[in-house]
Design an enzyme around this catalytic site. Structure first.
Site, PDB file in Angstrom:
ATOM      1  N   CYS A 379      -8.905   0.468  -1.678  1.00  0.00           N
ATOM      2  CA  CYS A 379      -8.655  -0.781  -0.948  1.00  0.00           C
ATOM      3  C   CYS A 379      -9.447  -0.828   0.358  1.00  0.00           C
ATOM      4  CB  CYS A 379      -7.148  -0.969  -0.736  1.00  0.00           C
ATOM      5  SG  CYS A 379      -6.734  -2.695  -0.469  1.00  0.00           S
ATOM      6  N   HIS A 503      -5.129  -0.339  -5.819  1.00  0.00           N
ATOM      7  CA  HIS A 503      -4.418   0.894  -5.461  1.00  0.00           C
ATOM      8  C   HIS A 503      -4.049   1.641  -6.747  1.00  0.00           C
ATOM      9  CE1 HIS A 503      -3.894   0.271  -1.144  1.00  0.00           C
ATOM     10  NE2 HIS A 503      -3.786  -1.009  -1.436  1.00  0.00           N
ATOM     11  N   GLU A 505      -3.450   4.581  -7.266  1.00  0.00           N
ATOM     12  CA  GLU A 505      -2.438   5.628  -7.062  1.00  0.00           C
ATOM     13  C   GLU A 505      -1.046   5.153  -7.478  1.00  0.00           C
ATOM     14  OE1 GLU A 505      -4.073   3.997  -4.729  1.00  0.00           O
ATOM     15  OE2 GLU A 505      -2.865   3.561  -2.941  1.00  0.00           O
TER      16      GLU A 505
HETATM   17  N1  GLN Z   1      -6.538  -4.459   5.389  1.00  0.00           N
HETATM   18  C1  GLN Z   1      -7.254  -4.684   4.191  1.00  0.00           C
HETATM   19  C2  GLN Z   1      -6.954  -6.031   3.578  1.00  0.00           C
HETATM   20  O1  GLN Z   1      -5.969  -6.637   3.895  1.00  0.00           O
HETATM   21  C3  GLN Z   1      -6.985  -3.582   3.180  1.00  0.00           C
HETATM   22  C4  GLN Z   1      -5.583  -3.544   2.702  1.00  0.00           C
HETATM   23  C5  GLN Z   1      -5.203  -2.260   2.011  1.00  0.00           C
HETATM   24  O2  GLN Z   1      -5.886  -1.252   2.152  1.00  0.00           O
HETATM   25  N2  GLN Z   1      -4.120  -2.271   1.278  1.00  0.00           N
HETATM   26  O3  GLN Z   1      -7.700  -6.514   2.758  1.00  0.00           O
END
Ligand code: GLN
Length: 526
Positions: A379, A503, A505
């Site tokens: 992410c 994500h 994970e």
């Molecule tokens: N802050 C970033 C976004 O909102 C990444 C979010 C995250 O890593 N879950 O896109």
């Protein structure tokens, strides 16, 4: 099995004893051929933990349906191999907001709306609705917090009343407490447990089983004592042994006779096949190799903030028979950052929000790219890999994300168009399971061209920059199904340089590790 059985989990003495893991472990033992539905009741007034800082509440777990829920759902999914639903996380915030809506609608017309029966009735109604809708054989109800807290009293009152609603043969109350061994006496002590049982009784709940969390197996003597005070059979006092590895807990419970006791009380004959689990556990305990992985983040103070990342690595450990040592690297201070990741076999940059530590992470990613160190970006980790590549390979000076700086020439990471006019904060991100059409290495890893991973973000790789990134040899090997969003990237001619907007994970399981983590560790081992 026709009649749904209910197991209620309460906790006493201390918070953080691992009620979620205990409940998930029992679920694991019972799950063979039965539909288990976990429900977690949290006493706080937030609608969900989505608006809480992970330092405050641990990781925000995200479900397929987009629900941002308590991290215990991570344990439930990992132990039970199921997909949970957001409505299974009941919070007092959700309950109260339903009550207020009902009141305005006139559902209680003429009445005084009261905690009892209106709030407690609604809690019970929600639980019974879930059980029915899911055709659950067993519902596990975990009451967050500790008995005696003000916040969870209404949930406790609701589950107390349930005994009458479902008949006593269909409900069990399991209380998890703590048995200290004070240094000066060097002996297991039951007093805090006795007092906690008293607190529970005061609100009308008689526990059927008591699990005493302890650093040693409970002695016969202490079990006897707890049995007398708790008014239960000695066999119903179970050790919740401290372990370095949570996947051991189902086996410990089984050894301690917990499954037999539940079978007996519910008149069931469950005998789960946990051979594969045992085999993987054995691998975890007896590694034949060792590697070091750096995780760069800003919540490194608290492992719980990255619980699923740690678990995904544990799953790889078990499947590769490899001990994975985690080195937490706080990236706020950029000084000496290279030193901190020297000698590691691979680097993970996980998800995150805000601008603290960003430049440090970008620095680390550059180092990985240039020195052929396996890198996995999750992410925010992918967004920063794009910024690094844009700045240092595509020569786009000061490329950045608009999350950090609005006034930049190269907005390589920018807010998702559909997010632009959203100003409310809860459950408003791009959330939950999203399809990606993948190619290249990613397709090999997943062994399919259509990948579903979970998401939680507001920003994306700005599509205006796809072309220039690709021209400079960055491969976008996964797009959202509308072909607009970059979901996976990789670099050719690198041992392993892969990142995703998702994500992965969150879906990793002991018995089925995440393909991205699995292949990342494979590369780290080479
Ligand atoms: N802050 C970033 C976004 O909102 C990444 C979010 C995250 O890593 N879950 O896109």
């Amino acid at each position: 099995m026709r009649q749904t059985k209910i197991i209620v989990f309460t906790g006493g003495v201390l918070s953080g004893l691992g009620k979620g893991v205990a409940a998930a472990s029992i679920g694991k033992l019972l799950s063979q051929n039965l539909k288990i539905v976990p429900i977690k009741c949290d006493g706080y007034l937030n609608t969900d933990p989505g608006t809480m800082n992970p330092i405050e509440h641990g990781e925000v777990f995200v479900l397929d349906d987009g629900g941002e829920v308590d991290m215990d759902f991570g344990h439930y999914e990992r132990f039970l191999n199921i997909n949970c639903k957001s409505e299974w996380n009941l919070t007092m915030g959700k309950i109260f907001s339903m009550i207020m809506k009902k009141e305005r609608k006139g559902d209680y017309l003429g009445k005084t709306v009261q905690f009892i029966p209106h709030v407690t009735d609604l809690i019970k109604q929600k639980i019974f609705e879930i059980a029915k809708k899911e055709k659950a054989d067993i519902v596990l109800i975990e009451i967050g917090g500790t008995v005696g807290d003000i916040e969870n009293q209404l949930f406790l009152e609701a589950v107390r009343q349930m005994k009458k609603d479902v008949n006593s043969g269909n409900i069990l109350y399991i209380h998890l407490t703590y048995i200290p061994i004070p240094k000066n006496v060097n002996e297991q002590k039951s007093k805090p447990t006795q007092q906690s049982i008293n607190l529970l009784r005061k609100i009308g709940i008689q526990p059927d089983i008591i699990i005493g969390r302890c650093e040693e197996i409970l002695t016969d003597h202490i079990k006897e004592k707890i049995a007398i005070f708790g008014n239960i059979d000695k066999k119903d006092v179970i050790t919740g042994l401290d372990v370095d590895n949570i996947y051991k807990i189902p086996l410990i419970f089984k050894e301690e006779g917990l499954l037999d006791r539940i079978n007996k009380k519910f008149n069931l004959q469950i005998n789960p096949d946990i051979k594969n689990w045992e085999h993987l556990l054995n691998n975890l305990e007896n590694p034949d190799k060792e590697i070091k992985i750096a995780i760069c983040g800003k919540y490194t103070r608290l492992g719980d903030s990255y619980a699923s990342v740690i678990e995904a690595l544990n799953h790889c450990s078990a499947n590769f028979k490899c001990k994975i040592n985690i080195r937490w690297v706080e990236t706020t201070d950029i000084k000496d950052i290279e030193k901190k990741i020297k000698n590691v076999n691979g680097v993970i940059v996980p998800g995150g929000f805000g601008n603290r530590g960003i430049e440090g992470k970008i620095h680390v990613i550059k180092y990985c790219r240039e020195n052929n160190i396996p890198f996995l970006g999750l992410c925010l980790g992918m967004q920063l890999a794009i910024i690094e590549f844009a700045r240092n390979v595509c020569n786009l000076d000061n490329a950045n994300t608009t999350e950090v700086n609005e006034n930049i020439a190269h907005r390589v990471i920018d807010i998702l168009p559909e997010q632009k006019n959203i100003h409310m904060k809860g459950a408003t991100m791009r959330l939950g399971s999203q399809e990606a059409i993948v190619s290249g290495k990613i397709k090999e890893f997943y062994k399919t061209g259509r990948v579903f991973e979970r998401h939680r973000h507001r920003y994306e790789v700005n599509p205006e920059y796809h072309e220039i990134l690709q021209k400079n040899n960055l491969i976008i090997s996964g797009f959202s199904s509308d072909k607009r969003l970059a979901e996976f990237i990789e670099l050719p001619d690198h041992k392993f340089f892969v990142a995703t907007q998702s994500h992965p994970e969150l879906k990793s399981k002991l018995e089925k590790p995440s393909p991205l983590f699995y292949n990342f560790i494979k590369a780290c081992l080479e």
